[in-house]
Design a protein around this motif. Structure first.
Motif, PDB file in Angstrom:
ATOM      1  N   GLU A   1      -1.848  -4.167  -1.154  1.00 61.07           N
ATOM      2  CA  GLU A   1      -1.958  -4.723   0.194  1.00 61.07           C
ATOM      3  C   GLU A   1      -2.981  -3.945   1.015  1.00 61.07           C
ATOM      4  N   ASP A   2      -2.922  -2.608   0.938  1.00 62.32           N
ATOM      5  CA  ASP A   2      -3.860  -1.770   1.691  1.00 62.32           C
ATOM      6  C   ASP A   2      -5.301  -1.993   1.226  1.00 62.32           C
ATOM      7  N   LEU A   3      -5.508  -2.081  -0.074  1.00 58.17           N
ATOM      8  CA  LEU A   3      -6.861  -2.242  -0.620  1.00 58.17           C
ATOM      9  C   LEU A   3      -7.463  -3.609  -0.311  1.00 58.17           C
ATOM     10  N   THR A   4      -6.626  -4.647  -0.359  1.00 58.88           N
ATOM     11  CA  THR A   4      -7.135  -6.011  -0.206  1.00 58.88           C
ATOM     12  C   THR A   4      -7.053  -6.527   1.222  1.00 58.88           C
TER      13      THR A   4
ATOM     14  N   ARG B   1       2.006  -9.457   1.529  1.00 60.09           N
ATOM     15  CA  ARG B   1       2.803  -9.685   0.320  1.00 60.09           C
ATOM     16  C   ARG B   1       2.864 -11.173  -0.010  1.00 60.09           C
ATOM     17  N   SER B   2       3.171 -11.987   0.991  1.00 63.23           N
ATOM     18  CA  SER B   2       3.318 -13.419   0.731  1.00 63.23           C
ATOM     19  C   SER B   2       1.992 -14.047   0.292  1.00 63.23           C
ATOM     20  N   THR B   3       0.879 -13.605   0.852  1.00 59.45           N
ATOM     21  CA  THR B   3      -0.427 -14.134   0.463  1.00 59.45           C
ATOM     22  C   THR B   3      -0.756 -13.749  -0.970  1.00 59.45           C
ATOM     23  N   ILE B   4      -0.457 -12.510  -1.352  1.00 57.62           N
ATOM     24  CA  ILE B   4      -0.705 -12.058  -2.726  1.00 57.62           C
ATOM     25  C   ILE B   4       0.051 -12.946  -3.706  1.00 57.62           C
TER      26      ILE B   4
END
Length: 60
Positions: A12-15, A19-22
């Motif tokens: 999450e931090d890198l992108t 969470r839900s979008t991933i």
């Protein structure tokens, strides 16, 4: 070189994705799937996330 596995919060931090979008993008085949590390834990290959980031368009 050994591949490092990173957990969801680091992904999450890198992108910059939530969470839900991933998980929605994974379901659509637009984001790398994680690898099961233990019975309850998963992780993403750091190289897979780096490659995904490189494939994204850059804002002008």
């Amino acid at each position: 070189m050994a591949n490092r596995y990173i957990r969801r919060t680091e992904v999450e931090d890198l992108t910059g994705l939530s969470r839900s979008t991933i998980y929605r993008m994974m379901d659509a085949g637009q984001f790398p799937r994680p690898i099961r590390l233990t019975q309850k834990a998963v992780g993403w290959k750091e190289t897979d996330i780096a490659a995904w980031l490189e494939s994204r368009p850059v804002a002008a």
